[in-house]
Design a protein around this motif. Structure first.
Motif, mmCIF file in Angstrom:
data_model
loop_
_atom_site.group_PDB
_atom_site.id
_atom_site.type_symbol
_atom_site.label_atom_id
_atom_site.label_comp_id
_atom_site.label_asym_id
_atom_site.label_seq_id
_atom_site.Cartn_x
_atom_site.Cartn_y
_atom_site.Cartn_z
ATOM 1 N N ILE A 77 -9.168 -10.503 5.003
ATOM 2 C CA ILE A 77 -8.270 -10.956 6.066
ATOM 3 C C ILE A 77 -8.548 -10.131 7.320
ATOM 4 C CG2 ILE A 77 -5.836 -11.078 6.784
ATOM 5 C CD1 ILE A 77 -5.148 -11.397 3.765
ATOM 6 N N LEU A 78 -8.687 -10.813 8.452
ATOM 7 C CA LEU A 78 -8.851 -10.137 9.745
ATOM 8 C C LEU A 78 -7.562 -10.362 10.521
ATOM 9 C CD1 LEU A 78 -12.363 -11.557 10.716
ATOM 10 C CD2 LEU A 78 -11.902 -9.266 9.830
ATOM 11 N N ARG A 79 -6.920 -9.291 10.950
ATOM 12 C CA ARG A 79 -5.653 -9.447 11.671
ATOM 13 C C ARG A 79 -5.325 -8.187 12.450
ATOM 14 N NH1 ARG A 79 -1.677 -6.402 9.152
ATOM 15 N NH2 ARG A 79 -1.950 -5.959 6.936
ATOM 16 N N ARG A 80 -4.365 -8.350 13.366
ATOM 17 C CA ARG A 80 -3.836 -7.151 14.010
ATOM 18 C C ARG A 80 -2.905 -6.459 13.010
ATOM 19 N NH1 ARG A 80 -4.331 -7.580 19.945
ATOM 20 N NH2 ARG A 80 -4.749 -9.747 20.431
ATOM 21 N N PRO A 81 -2.916 -5.135 12.972
ATOM 22 C CA PRO A 81 -1.940 -4.443 12.127
ATOM 23 C C PRO A 81 -0.554 -4.528 12.750
ATOM 24 C CG PRO A 81 -3.246 -2.858 13.377
ATOM 25 C CD PRO A 81 -3.814 -4.213 13.682
ATOM 26 N N GLY A 82 0.468 -4.415 11.918
ATOM 27 C CA GLY A 82 1.831 -4.332 12.425
ATOM 28 C C GLY A 82 2.133 -2.902 12.845
ATOM 29 N N ALA A 83 3.117 -2.755 13.726
ATOM 30 C CA ALA A 83 3.513 -1.408 14.169
ATOM 31 C C ALA A 83 3.918 -0.549 12.978
ATOM 32 C CB ALA A 83 4.673 -1.514 15.161
ATOM 33 N N TYR A 84 4.513 -1.193 11.965
ATOM 34 C CA TYR A 84 4.990 -0.500 10.762
ATOM 35 C C TYR A 84 3.842 -0.021 9.874
ATOM 36 C CZ TYR A 84 4.424 -5.476 10.217
ATOM 37 O OH TYR A 84 3.932 -6.745 10.328
ATOM 38 N N GLU A 85 2.590 -0.381 10.226
ATOM 39 C CA GLU A 85 1.432 0.067 9.441
ATOM 40 C C GLU A 85 0.639 1.160 10.173
ATOM 41 O OE1 GLU A 85 0.160 -3.979 7.093
ATOM 42 O OE2 GLU A 85 -0.111 -3.931 9.258
ATOM 43 N N LYS A 86 1.192 1.636 11.279
ATOM 44 C CA LYS A 86 0.465 2.606 12.119
ATOM 45 C C LYS A 86 -0.033 3.799 11.298
ATOM 46 C CE LYS A 86 1.300 5.501 16.238
ATOM 47 N NZ LYS A 86 1.642 6.811 15.680
ATOM 48 N N HIS A 87 0.850 4.396 10.500
ATOM 49 C CA HIS A 87 0.459 5.590 9.735
ATOM 50 C C HIS A 87 -0.634 5.286 8.709
ATOM 51 C CE1 HIS A 87 3.494 3.506 7.419
ATOM 52 N NE2 HIS A 87 3.296 4.273 6.372
ATOM 53 N N LEU A 88 -0.656 4.058 8.220
ATOM 54 C CA LEU A 88 -1.639 3.691 7.198
ATOM 55 C C LEU A 88 -3.020 3.476 7.815
ATOM 56 C CD1 LEU A 88 0.728 1.271 5.269
ATOM 57 C CD2 LEU A 88 0.041 3.592 4.600
ATOM 58 N N VAL A 89 -3.050 2.861 8.990
ATOM 59 C CA VAL A 89 -4.341 2.681 9.681
ATOM 60 C C VAL A 89 -4.858 4.044 10.134
ATOM 61 C CG1 VAL A 89 -5.516 1.553 11.606
ATOM 62 C CG2 VAL A 89 -3.701 0.340 10.373
ATOM 63 N N GLU A 90 -3.967 4.869 10.646
ATOM 64 C CA GLU A 90 -4.371 6.224 11.052
ATOM 65 C C GLU A 90 -4.969 6.984 9.857
ATOM 66 O OE1 GLU A 90 -0.778 6.871 14.230
ATOM 67 O OE2 GLU A 90 -1.244 8.494 12.865
ATOM 68 N N ALA A 91 -4.336 6.859 8.704
ATOM 69 C CA ALA A 91 -4.820 7.584 7.516
ATOM 70 C C ALA A 91 -6.224 7.108 7.145
ATOM 71 C CB ALA A 91 -3.861 7.380 6.345
ATOM 72 N N PHE A 92 -6.463 5.796 7.254
ATOM 73 C CA PHE A 92 -7.806 5.248 6.958
ATOM 74 C C PHE A 92 -8.834 5.845 7.913
ATOM 75 C CE2 PHE A 92 -11.111 2.185 8.076
ATOM 76 C CZ PHE A 92 -11.708 1.975 6.833
ATOM 77 N N VAL A 93 -8.480 5.903 9.182
ATOM 78 C CA VAL A 93 -9.427 6.391 10.191
ATOM 79 C C VAL A 93 -9.643 7.896 10.042
ATOM 80 C CG1 VAL A 93 -9.846 6.602 12.679
ATOM 81 C CG2 VAL A 93 -8.860 4.488 11.758
ATOM 82 N N ARG A 94 -8.588 8.614 9.722
ATOM 83 C CA ARG A 94 -8.713 10.073 9.527
ATOM 84 C C ARG A 94 -9.609 10.371 8.328
ATOM 85 N NH1 ARG A 94 -3.746 11.104 9.640
ATOM 86 N NH2 ARG A 94 -3.599 11.744 11.812
ATOM 87 N N GLN A 95 -9.411 9.622 7.277
ATOM 88 C CA GLN A 95 -10.155 9.848 6.035
ATOM 89 C C GLN A 95 -11.632 9.467 6.163
ATOM 90 O OE1 GLN A 95 -7.984 8.030 2.847
ATOM 91 N NE2 GLN A 95 -9.577 8.440 1.348
ATOM 92 N N ASN A 96 -11.903 8.392 6.889
ATOM 93 C CA ASN A 96 -13.275 7.874 6.949
ATOM 94 C C ASN A 96 -14.037 8.261 8.213
ATOM 95 O OD1 ASN A 96 -13.666 5.821 4.560
ATOM 96 N ND2 ASN A 96 -11.571 5.565 5.310
ATOM 97 N N PHE A 97 -13.299 8.616 9.268
ATOM 98 C CA PHE A 97 -13.973 8.870 10.550
ATOM 99 C C PHE A 97 -13.533 10.211 11.141
ATOM 100 C CE2 PHE A 97 -14.098 4.336 9.617
ATOM 101 C CZ PHE A 97 -15.468 4.165 9.582
ATOM 102 N N SER A 98 -12.826 10.231 12.281
ATOM 103 C CA SER A 98 -12.607 11.532 12.927
ATOM 104 C C SER A 98 -11.224 11.628 13.559
ATOM 105 C CB SER A 98 -13.661 11.731 14.017
ATOM 106 O OG SER A 98 -13.363 10.888 15.120
ATOM 107 N N PRO A 99 -10.742 12.852 13.790
ATOM 108 C CA PRO A 99 -9.432 13.034 14.440
ATOM 109 C C PRO A 99 -9.400 12.414 15.842
ATOM 110 C CG PRO A 99 -10.280 15.136 13.620
ATOM 111 C CD PRO A 99 -11.366 14.141 13.411
ATOM 112 N N LYS A 100 -10.526 12.457 16.537
ATOM 113 C CA LYS A 100 -10.537 11.884 17.891
ATOM 114 C C LYS A 100 -10.342 10.369 17.839
ATOM 115 C CE LYS A 100 -12.815 15.479 20.537
ATOM 116 N NZ LYS A 100 -12.957 16.580 19.578
#
Ligand code: COA
Length: 162
Positions: free
Chosen positions: A27-50
């Motif tokens: 599924i391709l979609r915009r995340p909901g505001a309520y998923e902000k912490h979950l998308v951040e966690a994915f990016v922190r884990q796989n990519f970088s703090p910046k």
């Protein structure tokens, strides 16, 4: 790292790509505001703090200027726009295990089409990265003299505590 320019008015057709991704159960979609912490966690884990910081900027906008690819309720990849600066695409990334399946390209198209819909004629891909990927997918060209572009005097990450 150089910036690239994309002609949004000349984007290739994307439906076949979206159909392929959908057939694979993604599924391709915009995340909901309520998923902000979950998308951040994915990016922190796989990519970088910046990149986490830039994702936070995407979530400060409405509509949220980010798309995610999910399968079985798991995030596989993300693409943001309008974060580094106005008209910019990025950051973007696909988790290592899900690369090569067309998700990075599909997310790129989703974000660029949203930028076109917002009224831009061109998009900038900041601080590239895989130049051939962008050149092949959307005909992006290098912007002469754009290295280091806006990315100057960047603060280093503090030493890790481990
Ligand atoms: C770049 C990235 C997002 C691509 O995602 P992906 O899902 O693996 O890419 P896709 O499967 O959609 O590839 C689409 C096409 O681009 C090609 N491609 C993918 N990565 C490429 C690369 N690094 N260089 C050149 N071509 C590439 C694929 O072969 C494919 O070609 P095809 O259309 O002829 O089949 C992913 O490799 C990634 O997350 N990299 C690390 C983070 C990063 O560099 N982000 C970009 C910062 S500017």
């Amino acid at each position: 790292m150089i910036d690239m320019l994309v002609r949004l008015y000349a984007l290739p057709e994307s439906q076949e790509l979206y159909d392929r991704v959908q057939d694979a159960g993604v599924i391709l979609r915009r995340p909901g505001a309520y998923e902000k912490h979950l998308v951040e966690a994915f990016v922190r884990q796989n990519f970088s703090p910046k990149w986490v910081s830039e994702v936070q900027v995407a979530f400060s906008r409405q509509p949220i200027s980010c798309f995610i690819a999910t399968k079985d309720k798991e995030v596989l990849g993300f693409a943001c726009y309008e974060t580094t600066g106005r008209g910019y695409f990025g950051p973007t990334g696909v988790g290592e295990a899900a690369r090569g399946l067309g998700l990075g390209k599909a997310l790129l198209f989703k974000a660029l089409e949203a930028q076109r819909e917002a009224g831009y004629a061109y998009a900038f891909i900041g601080g590239v990265g895989p130049k051939e990927f962008y050149a092949k997918a959307v005909g992006a060209v290098e912007i002469a003299g754009s290295d280091p572009g806006v990315y100057v005097d960047i603060l280093p990450e503090p030493p890790s505590e481990s």
